[in-house]
Design a protein around this motif. Structure first.
Motif, PDB file in Angstrom:
ATOM      1  N   PHE A   1       0.852  -1.175   0.000  1.00  0.00           N
ATOM      2  CA  PHE A   1       0.000   0.000   0.000  1.00  0.00           C
ATOM      3  C   PHE A   1       0.888   1.224   0.000  1.00  0.00           C
ATOM      4  O   PHE A   1       1.860   1.323   0.724  1.00  0.00           O
ATOM      5  CB  PHE A   1      -0.951   0.008   1.202  1.00  0.00           C
ATOM      6  CG  PHE A   1      -0.292  -0.197   2.540  1.00  0.00           C
ATOM      7  CD1 PHE A   1       0.006   0.877   3.356  1.00  0.00           C
ATOM      8  CD2 PHE A   1       0.025  -1.475   2.984  1.00  0.00           C
ATOM      9  CE1 PHE A   1       0.611   0.689   4.581  1.00  0.00           C
ATOM     10  CE2 PHE A   1       0.629  -1.669   4.213  1.00  0.00           C
ATOM     11  CZ  PHE A   1       0.926  -0.582   5.018  1.00  0.00           C
ATOM     12  N   GLY A   2       0.574   2.147  -0.885  1.00  0.00           N
ATOM     13  CA  GLY A   2       1.460   3.275  -1.106  1.00  0.00           C
ATOM     14  C   GLY A   2       0.842   4.614  -0.802  1.00  0.00           C
ATOM     15  O   GLY A   2       1.279   5.632  -1.334  1.00  0.00           O
ATOM     16  N   GLY A   3      -0.183   4.644   0.006  1.00  0.00           N
ATOM     17  CA  GLY A   3      -0.808   5.918   0.347  1.00  0.00           C
ATOM     18  C   GLY A   3      -2.057   6.173  -0.467  1.00  0.00           C
ATOM     19  O   GLY A   3      -3.133   6.318   0.064  1.00  0.00           O
ATOM     20  N   ARG A   4      -1.912   6.195  -1.794  1.00  0.00           N
ATOM     21  CA  ARG A   4      -3.068   6.447  -2.681  1.00  0.00           C
ATOM     22  C   ARG A   4      -2.836   5.700  -3.974  1.00  0.00           C
ATOM     23  O   ARG A   4      -1.844   5.939  -4.659  1.00  0.00           O
ATOM     24  CB  ARG A   4      -3.214   7.938  -2.931  1.00  0.00           C
ATOM     25  CG  ARG A   4      -4.534   8.323  -3.611  1.00  0.00           C
ATOM     26  CD  ARG A   4      -4.606   9.841  -3.746  1.00  0.00           C
ATOM     27  NE  ARG A   4      -5.882  10.247  -4.322  1.00  0.00           N
ATOM     28  CZ  ARG A   4      -6.855  10.840  -3.676  1.00  0.00           C
ATOM     29  NH1 ARG A   4      -6.704  11.121  -2.391  1.00  0.00           N
ATOM     30  NH2 ARG A   4      -7.986  11.182  -4.270  1.00  0.00           N
ATOM     31  N   ASP A   5      -3.756   4.796  -4.303  1.00  0.00           N
ATOM     32  CA  ASP A   5      -3.577   3.927  -5.462  1.00  0.00           C
ATOM     33  C   ASP A   5      -4.883   3.782  -6.226  1.00  0.00           C
ATOM     34  O   ASP A   5      -5.954   3.684  -5.623  1.00  0.00           O
ATOM     35  CB  ASP A   5      -3.136   2.522  -5.024  1.00  0.00           C
ATOM     36  CG  ASP A   5      -1.859   2.532  -4.214  1.00  0.00           C
ATOM     37  OD1 ASP A   5      -0.791   2.685  -4.815  1.00  0.00           O
ATOM     38  OD2 ASP A   5      -1.934   2.391  -2.976  1.00  0.00           O
ATOM     39  N   PRO A   6      -4.824   3.720  -7.563  1.00  0.00           N
ATOM     40  CA  PRO A   6      -6.018   3.332  -8.326  1.00  0.00           C
ATOM     41  C   PRO A   6      -6.405   1.895  -7.971  1.00  0.00           C
ATOM     42  O   PRO A   6      -5.531   1.038  -7.797  1.00  0.00           O
ATOM     43  CB  PRO A   6      -5.563   3.438  -9.784  1.00  0.00           C
ATOM     44  CG  PRO A   6      -4.336   4.286  -9.751  1.00  0.00           C
ATOM     45  CD  PRO A   6      -3.675   4.018  -8.440  1.00  0.00           C
ATOM     46  N   VAL A   7      -7.677   1.647  -7.829  1.00  0.00           N
ATOM     47  CA  VAL A   7      -8.171   0.313  -7.501  1.00  0.00           C
ATOM     48  C   VAL A   7      -9.368  -0.003  -8.382  1.00  0.00           C
ATOM     49  O   VAL A   7      -9.940   0.878  -9.030  1.00  0.00           O
ATOM     50  CB  VAL A   7      -8.585   0.193  -6.018  1.00  0.00           C
ATOM     51  CG1 VAL A   7      -7.375   0.207  -5.104  1.00  0.00           C
ATOM     52  CG2 VAL A   7      -9.555   1.294  -5.633  1.00  0.00           C
ATOM     53  N   THR A   8      -9.742  -1.267  -8.389  1.00  0.00           N
ATOM     54  CA  THR A   8     -10.884  -1.708  -9.185  1.00  0.00           C
ATOM     55  C   THR A   8     -12.120  -1.832  -8.304  1.00  0.00           C
ATOM     56  O   THR A   8     -12.093  -2.501  -7.267  1.00  0.00           O
ATOM     57  CB  THR A   8     -10.602  -3.055  -9.847  1.00  0.00           C
ATOM     58  OG1 THR A   8      -9.491  -2.912 -10.748  1.00  0.00           O
ATOM     59  CG2 THR A   8     -11.820  -3.542 -10.624  1.00  0.00           C
ATOM     60  N   VAL A   9     -13.184  -1.164  -8.727  1.00  0.00           N
ATOM     61  CA  VAL A   9     -14.517  -1.354  -8.148  1.00  0.00           C
ATOM     62  C   VAL A   9     -15.436  -1.701  -9.305  1.00  0.00           C
ATOM     63  O   VAL A   9     -15.603  -0.894 -10.230  1.00  0.00           O
ATOM     64  CB  VAL A   9     -15.008  -0.106  -7.400  1.00  0.00           C
ATOM     65  CG1 VAL A   9     -16.447  -0.304  -6.930  1.00  0.00           C
ATOM     66  CG2 VAL A   9     -14.100   0.207  -6.217  1.00  0.00           C
ATOM     67  N   LEU A  10     -15.980  -2.891  -9.285  1.00  0.00           N
ATOM     68  CA  LEU A  10     -16.862  -3.341 -10.364  1.00  0.00           C
ATOM     69  C   LEU A  10     -18.307  -3.019 -10.009  1.00  0.00           C
ATOM     70  O   LEU A  10     -18.758  -3.278  -8.891  1.00  0.00           O
ATOM     71  CB  LEU A  10     -16.704  -4.845 -10.581  1.00  0.00           C
ATOM     72  CG  LEU A  10     -15.309  -5.336 -10.978  1.00  0.00           C
ATOM     73  CD1 LEU A  10     -15.301  -6.854 -11.112  1.00  0.00           C
ATOM     74  CD2 LEU A  10     -14.841  -4.680 -12.276  1.00  0.00           C
ATOM     75  N   PHE A  11     -19.025  -2.451 -10.972  1.00  0.00           N
ATOM     76  CA  PHE A  11     -20.432  -2.117 -10.775  1.00  0.00           C
ATOM     77  C   PHE A  11     -21.266  -2.830 -11.821  1.00  0.00           C
ATOM     78  O   PHE A  11     -21.018  -2.712 -13.025  1.00  0.00           O
ATOM     79  CB  PHE A  11     -20.629  -0.606 -10.899  1.00  0.00           C
ATOM     80  CG  PHE A  11     -22.055  -0.149 -10.749  1.00  0.00           C
ATOM     81  CD1 PHE A  11     -22.883  -0.669  -9.762  1.00  0.00           C
ATOM     82  CD2 PHE A  11     -22.582   0.819 -11.607  1.00  0.00           C
ATOM     83  CE1 PHE A  11     -24.193  -0.240  -9.617  1.00  0.00           C
ATOM     84  CE2 PHE A  11     -23.885   1.255 -11.471  1.00  0.00           C
ATOM     85  CZ  PHE A  11     -24.693   0.723 -10.480  1.00  0.00           C
ATOM     86  N   PHE A  12     -22.253  -3.578 -11.357  1.00  0.00           N
ATOM     87  CA  PHE A  12     -23.206  -4.257 -12.229  1.00  0.00           C
ATOM     88  C   PHE A  12     -24.562  -3.594 -12.011  1.00  0.00           C
ATOM     89  O   PHE A  12     -25.298  -3.964 -11.084  1.00  0.00           O
ATOM     90  CB  PHE A  12     -23.257  -5.748 -11.906  1.00  0.00           C
ATOM     91  CG  PHE A  12     -21.977  -6.479 -12.221  1.00  0.00           C
ATOM     92  CD1 PHE A  12     -21.816  -7.150 -13.421  1.00  0.00           C
ATOM     93  CD2 PHE A  12     -20.922  -6.479 -11.317  1.00  0.00           C
ATOM     94  CE1 PHE A  12     -20.635  -7.806 -13.721  1.00  0.00           C
ATOM     95  CE2 PHE A  12     -19.729  -7.141 -11.601  1.00  0.00           C
ATOM     96  CZ  PHE A  12     -19.587  -7.801 -12.804  1.00  0.00           C
ATOM     97  N   PRO A  13     -24.897  -2.585 -12.830  1.00  0.00           N
ATOM     98  CA  PRO A  13     -26.099  -1.784 -12.563  1.00  0.00           C
ATOM     99  C   PRO A  13     -27.388  -2.583 -12.606  1.00  0.00           C
ATOM    100  O   PRO A  13     -28.357  -2.206 -11.939  1.00  0.00           O
ATOM    101  CB  PRO A  13     -26.065  -0.717 -13.660  1.00  0.00           C
ATOM    102  CG  PRO A  13     -25.166  -1.260 -14.719  1.00  0.00           C
ATOM    103  CD  PRO A  13     -24.160  -2.100 -14.011  1.00  0.00           C
ATOM    104  N   ASP A  14     -27.389  -3.666 -13.365  1.00  0.00           N
ATOM    105  CA  ASP A  14     -28.599  -4.497 -13.435  1.00  0.00           C
ATOM    106  C   ASP A  14     -28.459  -5.772 -12.613  1.00  0.00           C
ATOM    107  O   ASP A  14     -29.308  -6.669 -12.695  1.00  0.00           O
ATOM    108  CB  ASP A  14     -28.896  -4.861 -14.893  1.00  0.00           C
ATOM    109  CG  ASP A  14     -29.174  -3.626 -15.760  1.00  0.00           C
ATOM    110  OD1 ASP A  14     -29.850  -2.708 -15.250  1.00  0.00           O
ATOM    111  OD2 ASP A  14     -28.689  -3.573 -16.901  1.00  0.00           O
ATOM    112  N   GLY A  15     -27.384  -5.867 -11.839  1.00  0.00           N
ATOM    113  CA  GLY A  15     -27.161  -7.066 -11.035  1.00  0.00           C
ATOM    114  C   GLY A  15     -28.176  -7.199  -9.917  1.00  0.00           C
ATOM    115  O   GLY A  15     -28.581  -6.221  -9.286  1.00  0.00           O
ATOM    116  N   VAL A  16     -28.585  -8.437  -9.679  1.00  0.00           N
ATOM    117  CA  VAL A  16     -29.541  -8.759  -8.616  1.00  0.00           C
ATOM    118  C   VAL A  16     -28.921  -9.851  -7.761  1.00  0.00           C
ATOM    119  O   VAL A  16     -28.408 -10.853  -8.286  1.00  0.00           O
ATOM    120  CB  VAL A  16     -30.888  -9.231  -9.199  1.00  0.00           C
ATOM    121  CG1 VAL A  16     -31.856  -9.614  -8.092  1.00  0.00           C
ATOM    122  CG2 VAL A  16     -31.494  -8.143 -10.086  1.00  0.00           C
ATOM    123  N   ALA A  17     -28.958  -9.690  -6.465  1.00  0.00           N
ATOM    124  CA  ALA A  17     -28.316 -10.641  -5.566  1.00  0.00           C
ATOM    125  C   ALA A  17     -28.810 -12.069  -5.798  1.00  0.00           C
ATOM    126  O   ALA A  17     -28.038 -13.023  -5.724  1.00  0.00           O
ATOM    127  CB  ALA A  17     -28.551 -10.220  -4.117  1.00  0.00           C
TER     128      ALA A  17
END
Length: 278
Positions: free
Chosen positions: A117-133
């Protein structure tokens, strides 16, 4: 500018009462101004009878069709990112009192666990707008060759991220930003005695529980760091999307930061992680 995420009128009345009871009335206005609404995700209380929540931290994610585990690097050097949390926005929408998040869809948070960890890093957040649990299934880790090396990540399989306990449930809560900063001017200029009373009050009243690191918080203020993660109250173009607490593998506060313009557009492609060494 969308920031901040103001507390509800009911929460504000409660905050004012607690501030007065703690002998902090001279600073009531300033303290109320740095309180924001957050969506706390914590362990289900005793006797909880609701449905099994989808939103949780760590473990093997349950994923929709078309999900691909994000990796950093390419070819034989590619390593899977560390899975941190999954959030069903439909589960938390009732607590999103200011309507900052989409009302439905699935979010998956990852971290560059193999890269430190370097203080501030780009990371991946995946969003599935039509996803249903209901349409998700556990990710098939065993058949993914990316996980063949059990030492990837922090010396353990990436799905063994440990942070707040799972499963989680959602509860809205007004929370105080940390008012004293190590590197910057304090948000509220308090004498030492009053600062001590405020610290005790924050653990007892404003957070969901004294063990703050045991909860995830969506859209809340900076609660634990000794330096700014994002500028407070509209002074910058960013906000905290997720406070992931203090993961066991770092013992350092971990925040996911999003630009206001991206949050307004439901664009989760440019999120950065901020880790603060204690």
């Amino acid at each position: 500018m969308m920031r901040p995420n103001p507390a509800t009128a009911g929460d504000e009345r409660t905050l004012r009462r607690l501030i007065g009871e703690a002998g902090l009335a001279p600073w009531e206005r300033e303290l109320v101004e740095v309180a924001e609404h957050g969506i706390a995700l914590g362990p289900r209380p005793a006797g909880f009878e609701g449905p099994e929540p989808f939103s949780r931290c760590g473990g093997v994610p349950t994923v929709p069709p078309g999900f691909r585990w994000p990796c950093t690097g390419s070819g034989p050097d590619a390593l899977p990112d560390c899975f941190v949390a999954q959030i069903d926005l439909a589960e938390v929408s009732r607590e999103d009192v200011n309507g900052l998040l989409p009302s439905h869809g699935l979010l998956y948070f990852f971290f560059l666990g193999h890269d430190g960890f370097g203080g501030r890093d780009p990371v991946t957040v995946l969003f599935f707008p039509d996803g249903v649990a209901a349409d998700t299934t556990p990710y098939d880790v065993a058949s993914d060759p990316a996980f063949a090396d059990a030492t990837a990540g922090w010396g353990a399989p990436p799905w063994e991220f440990t942070g707040p306990p799972a499963p989680l449930y959602a509860v809205g809560k007004a929370m105080l930003a940390r008012v004293e900063r190590f590197h910057d001017e304090p948000l509220v200029d308090l004498p030492d005695e009053a600062a001590d009373r405020l610290a005790a009050l924050g653990s007892a009243a404003f957070d969901v529980a004294p063990e703050r690191h045991a909860y995830l918080v969506l859209l809340g203020p900076d609660r634990e760091t000794d330096q700014y993660v994002v500028p407070p109250h509209g002074l910058g173009p960013e906000r905290i999307l997720l406070d992931a607490g203090r993961p066991d593998f770092t013992e350092c506060p971990l925040y996911y930061v999003i630009r206001d313009e991206d949050l307004a557009a439901a664009d989760f492609s440019r999120i950065e992680a901020v880790t603060v060494q204690r």
